[in-house]
Design a protein around this motif. Structure first.
Motif, PDB file in Angstrom:
ATOM      1  N   GLN A 125       0.916  -1.187   0.023  1.00 40.72           N
ATOM      2  CA  GLN A 125      -0.028  -0.117   0.097  1.00 40.72           C
ATOM      3  C   GLN A 125       0.841   1.294  -0.105  1.00 40.72           C
ATOM      4  O   GLN A 125       1.835   1.331   0.664  1.00 40.72           O
ATOM      5  CB  GLN A 125      -1.048  -0.124   1.151  1.00 40.72           C
ATOM      6  N   ALA A 126       0.346   2.488  -0.678  1.00 42.37           N
ATOM      7  CA  ALA A 126       1.246   3.581  -0.698  1.00 42.37           C
ATOM      8  C   ALA A 126       0.379   4.591   0.081  1.00 42.37           C
ATOM      9  O   ALA A 126      -0.597   4.548   0.301  1.00 42.37           O
ATOM     10  CB  ALA A 126       1.244   4.115  -2.172  1.00 42.37           C
ATOM     11  N   THR A 127       1.147   5.757   0.433  1.00 41.54           N
ATOM     12  CA  THR A 127       0.547   6.904   0.801  1.00 41.54           C
ATOM     13  C   THR A 127       0.360   7.979  -0.357  1.00 41.54           C
ATOM     14  O   THR A 127       1.260   7.672  -1.406  1.00 41.54           O
ATOM     15  CB  THR A 127       1.337   7.518   1.972  1.00 41.54           C
ATOM     16  N   PHE A 128      -0.412   8.925  -0.269  1.00 40.12           N
ATOM     17  CA  PHE A 128      -0.501   9.680  -1.486  1.00 40.12           C
ATOM     18  C   PHE A 128      -0.490  11.309  -0.987  1.00 40.12           C
ATOM     19  O   PHE A 128      -0.820  11.691   0.035  1.00 40.12           O
ATOM     20  CB  PHE A 128      -2.030   9.716  -2.274  1.00 40.12           C
ATOM     21  N   ASP A 129       0.181  12.079  -1.602  1.00 42.22           N
ATOM     22  CA  ASP A 129       0.624  13.296  -1.368  1.00 42.22           C
ATOM     23  C   ASP A 129       0.429  14.218  -2.951  1.00 42.22           C
ATOM     24  O   ASP A 129       0.955  13.866  -3.770  1.00 42.22           O
ATOM     25  CB  ASP A 129       2.010  13.331  -0.768  1.00 42.22           C
ATOM     26  N   ILE A 130      -0.251  15.467  -2.570  1.00 40.01           N
ATOM     27  CA  ILE A 130      -0.539  16.278  -3.916  1.00 40.01           C
ATOM     28  C   ILE A 130       0.978  17.003  -3.728  1.00 40.01           C
ATOM     29  O   ILE A 130       1.329  17.709  -2.718  1.00 40.01           O
ATOM     30  CB  ILE A 130      -1.794  17.107  -3.728  1.00 40.01           C
ATOM     31  N   SER A 131       1.518  17.287  -5.156  1.00 36.90           N
ATOM     32  CA  SER A 131       2.619  18.111  -5.050  1.00 36.90           C
ATOM     33  C   SER A 131       2.440  18.807  -6.527  1.00 36.90           C
ATOM     34  O   SER A 131       1.870  18.361  -7.254  1.00 36.90           O
ATOM     35  CB  SER A 131       3.817  17.261  -5.431  1.00 36.90           C
ATOM     36  N   ASP A 132       3.207  20.122  -6.368  1.00 39.33           N
ATOM     37  CA  ASP A 132       2.899  21.065  -7.525  1.00 39.33           C
ATOM     38  C   ASP A 132       4.179  20.772  -8.538  1.00 39.33           C
ATOM     39  O   ASP A 132       4.043  21.162  -9.916  1.00 39.33           O
ATOM     40  CB  ASP A 132       3.113  22.535  -6.994  1.00 39.33           C
ATOM     41  N   ASN A 133       5.100  19.898  -8.181  1.00 30.62           N
ATOM     42  CA  ASN A 133       6.367  19.725  -9.057  1.00 30.62           C
ATOM     43  C   ASN A 133       6.467  17.925  -8.897  1.00 30.62           C
ATOM     44  O   ASN A 133       6.990  17.450  -7.763  1.00 30.62           O
ATOM     45  CB  ASN A 133       7.348  20.314  -8.526  1.00 30.62           C
ATOM     46  N   LEU A 134       6.047  17.400 -10.234  1.00 33.32           N
ATOM     47  CA  LEU A 134       6.722  16.075 -10.432  1.00 33.32           C
ATOM     48  C   LEU A 134       8.109  15.992 -10.998  1.00 33.32           C
ATOM     49  O   LEU A 134       8.437  16.869 -11.707  1.00 33.32           O
ATOM     50  CB  LEU A 134       5.483  15.177 -11.032  1.00 33.32           C
ATOM     51  N   SER A 135       8.648  14.899 -10.877  1.00 37.23           N
ATOM     52  CA  SER A 135      10.046  14.707 -11.473  1.00 37.23           C
ATOM     53  C   SER A 135       9.756  14.416 -12.919  1.00 37.23           C
ATOM     54  O   SER A 135       8.873  13.946 -13.582  1.00 37.23           O
ATOM     55  CB  SER A 135      10.847  13.655 -10.870  1.00 37.23           C
ATOM     56  N   ALA A 136      10.800  15.160 -13.792  1.00 44.98           N
ATOM     57  CA  ALA A 136      10.664  15.003 -15.268  1.00 44.98           C
ATOM     58  C   ALA A 136      11.378  13.691 -15.546  1.00 44.98           C
ATOM     59  O   ALA A 136      11.978  12.812 -14.900  1.00 44.98           O
ATOM     60  CB  ALA A 136      11.562  16.136 -15.790  1.00 44.98           C
ATOM     61  N   THR A 137      10.741  13.069 -16.661  1.00 45.21           N
ATOM     62  CA  THR A 137      11.137  11.862 -17.506  1.00 45.21           C
ATOM     63  C   THR A 137      11.221  12.014 -18.893  1.00 45.21           C
ATOM     64  O   THR A 137      10.831  13.158 -19.416  1.00 45.21           O
ATOM     65  CB  THR A 137      10.163  10.486 -17.006  1.00 45.21           C
ATOM     66  N   THR A 138      12.054  11.159 -19.622  1.00 44.69           N
ATOM     67  CA  THR A 138      11.894  11.411 -21.013  1.00 44.69           C
ATOM     68  C   THR A 138      10.752  11.209 -21.771  1.00 44.69           C
ATOM     69  O   THR A 138      10.411  11.913 -22.671  1.00 44.69           O
ATOM     70  CB  THR A 138      13.100  10.132 -21.535  1.00 44.69           C
ATOM     71  N   ARG A 139       9.924  10.084 -21.206  1.00 41.68           N
ATOM     72  CA  ARG A 139       8.528   9.978 -21.792  1.00 41.68           C
ATOM     73  C   ARG A 139       7.449  11.296 -21.443  1.00 41.68           C
ATOM     74  O   ARG A 139       6.716  11.607 -22.452  1.00 41.68           O
ATOM     75  CB  ARG A 139       7.987   8.785 -21.113  1.00 41.68           C
ATOM     76  N   GLY A 140       7.641  11.915 -20.571  1.00 46.57           N
ATOM     77  CA  GLY A 140       7.057  13.013 -19.976  1.00 46.57           C
ATOM     78  C   GLY A 140       5.480  12.609 -20.070  1.00 46.57           C
ATOM     79  O   GLY A 140       5.131  11.699 -19.409  1.00 46.57           O
ATOM     80  N   GLN A 141       4.583  13.329 -20.750  1.00 47.30           N
ATOM     81  CA  GLN A 141       3.159  13.143 -20.850  1.00 47.30           C
ATOM     82  C   GLN A 141       2.668  12.499 -21.801  1.00 47.30           C
ATOM     83  O   GLN A 141       1.270  12.038 -22.100  1.00 47.30           O
ATOM     84  CB  GLN A 141       2.362  14.690 -20.832  1.00 47.30           C
ATOM     85  N   GLY A 142       3.811  11.836 -22.683  1.00 49.14           N
ATOM     86  CA  GLY A 142       3.281  11.021 -23.700  1.00 49.14           C
ATOM     87  C   GLY A 142       2.537   9.563 -23.394  1.00 49.14           C
ATOM     88  O   GLY A 142       3.092   8.823 -22.228  1.00 49.14           O
ATOM     89  N   GLY A 143       1.254   9.400 -23.769  1.00 47.94           N
ATOM     90  CA  GLY A 143       0.445   8.319 -23.361  1.00 47.94           C
ATOM     91  C   GLY A 143      -0.024   7.642 -24.602  1.00 47.94           C
ATOM     92  O   GLY A 143       0.584   7.595 -25.633  1.00 47.94           O
ATOM     93  N   PHE A 144      -0.819   6.511 -24.238  1.00 46.74           N
ATOM     94  CA  PHE A 144      -1.585   5.808 -25.431  1.00 46.74           C
ATOM     95  C   PHE A 144      -0.612   5.597 -26.720  1.00 46.74           C
ATOM     96  O   PHE A 144      -1.073   6.488 -27.577  1.00 46.74           O
ATOM     97  CB  PHE A 144      -3.059   6.466 -25.749  1.00 46.74           C
ATOM     98  N   GLY A 145       0.121   4.949 -27.067  1.00 47.41           N
ATOM     99  CA  GLY A 145       0.853   4.625 -28.122  1.00 47.41           C
ATOM    100  C   GLY A 145       2.063   5.652 -28.255  1.00 47.41           C
ATOM    101  O   GLY A 145       2.732   5.579 -29.325  1.00 47.41           O
ATOM    102  N   SER A 146       2.436   6.463 -27.392  1.00 46.88           N
ATOM    103  CA  SER A 146       3.530   7.460 -27.514  1.00 46.88           C
ATOM    104  C   SER A 146       4.836   6.710 -27.644  1.00 46.88           C
ATOM    105  O   SER A 146       5.807   7.201 -28.064  1.00 46.88           O
ATOM    106  CB  SER A 146       3.570   8.336 -26.374  1.00 46.88           C
ATOM    107  N   THR A 147       5.036   5.659 -27.112  1.00 48.50           N
ATOM    108  CA  THR A 147       6.284   4.902 -27.217  1.00 48.50           C
ATOM    109  C   THR A 147       6.291   3.898 -28.755  1.00 48.50           C
ATOM    110  O   THR A 147       7.291   3.365 -28.559  1.00 48.50           O
ATOM    111  CB  THR A 147       6.578   4.193 -26.067  1.00 48.50           C
ATOM    112  N   GLY A 148       5.558   4.013 -29.320  1.00 45.43           N
ATOM    113  CA  GLY A 148       5.499   3.306 -30.608  1.00 45.43           C
ATOM    114  C   GLY A 148       4.532   2.132 -30.804  1.00 45.43           C
ATOM    115  O   GLY A 148       4.070   1.784 -29.654  1.00 45.43           O
ATOM    116  N   VAL A 149       4.398   1.524 -31.966  1.00 47.60           N
ATOM    117  CA  VAL A 149       3.343   0.443 -31.983  1.00 47.60           C
ATOM    118  C   VAL A 149       4.390  -0.777 -32.248  1.00 47.60           C
ATOM    119  O   VAL A 149       5.382  -0.789 -32.802  1.00 47.60           O
ATOM    120  CB  VAL A 149       2.823   0.461 -33.406  1.00 47.60           C
ATOM    121  N   GLY A 150       4.026  -1.857 -31.291  1.00 48.07           N
ATOM    122  CA  GLY A 150       4.718  -2.982 -31.424  1.00 48.07           C
ATOM    123  C   GLY A 150       5.888  -3.537 -30.830  1.00 48.07           C
ATOM    124  O   GLY A 150       6.381  -2.478 -30.010  1.00 48.07           O
TER     125      GLY A 150
END
Length: 150
Positions: A125-150
């Motif tokens: 189980q986790a604890t949850f905390d609201i933050s104004d700043n999440l760490s950056a990643t290479t993927r960022g906000q890319g979702g649904f198919g953003s990493t390519g097909v297959g």
């Protein structure tokens, strides 16, 4: 090895086999239908709640995941619409499996039939905390198919 305590539900047929691993390397233990009043017919596109006739006592820190059986899925189109289903460690009711017929023909669930498999898995189980700043990643906000097909 983790111990899952079982008890029979009122009215269940206690001669039905308990969950079991079919091979030494199996990750999932087969769950069986406990339908002593007769077969349950599932029309194409329909779903049904099938009783296992069992209550489970799952240790704290674990869950039981309920998954489809590959043979039923391939041969008959039988799947679990909420796969994997989760049985929480504090649930003590009768374990039921929601089966869905994605096939083209009526499917009959018979008494004692292997209908699904259960996998015992650790849970954290986790604890949850609201933050104004999440760490950056290479993927960022890319979702649904953003990493390519297959």
């Amino acid at each position: 090895m983790t111990l899952i305590r079982l008890s029979w539900a009122q009215g269940a047929d206690t001669t039905v086999e308990l969950p079991g691993y079919e091979t030494p390397g199996a990750a999932g233990a087969d769950l069986r239908a406990n339908v002593p009043d007769g077969p349950v017919r599932i029309e194409p596109g329909a779903r049904a709640l099938i009783s296992t006739g069992l209550h489970m006592e799952i240790p704290s820190g674990f869950e039981v995941q309920v998954r489809p059986r590959s043979g039923l899925a391939l041969k008959h189109g039988i799947t679990l619409p909420n796969s994997p289903g989760t049985i929480d460690s504090d649930y003590r009711g009768v374990v039921g499996v929601i089966l869905m017929n994605a096939g083209n023909e009526v499917f009959e669930v018979t008494h004692g039939m292997r209908i699904a498999q259960m996998v015992v898995a650790p849970v954290q189980q986790a604890t949850f905390d609201i933050s104004d700043n999440l760490s950056a990643t290479t993927r960022g906000q890319g979702g649904f198919g953003s990493t390519g097909v297959g």
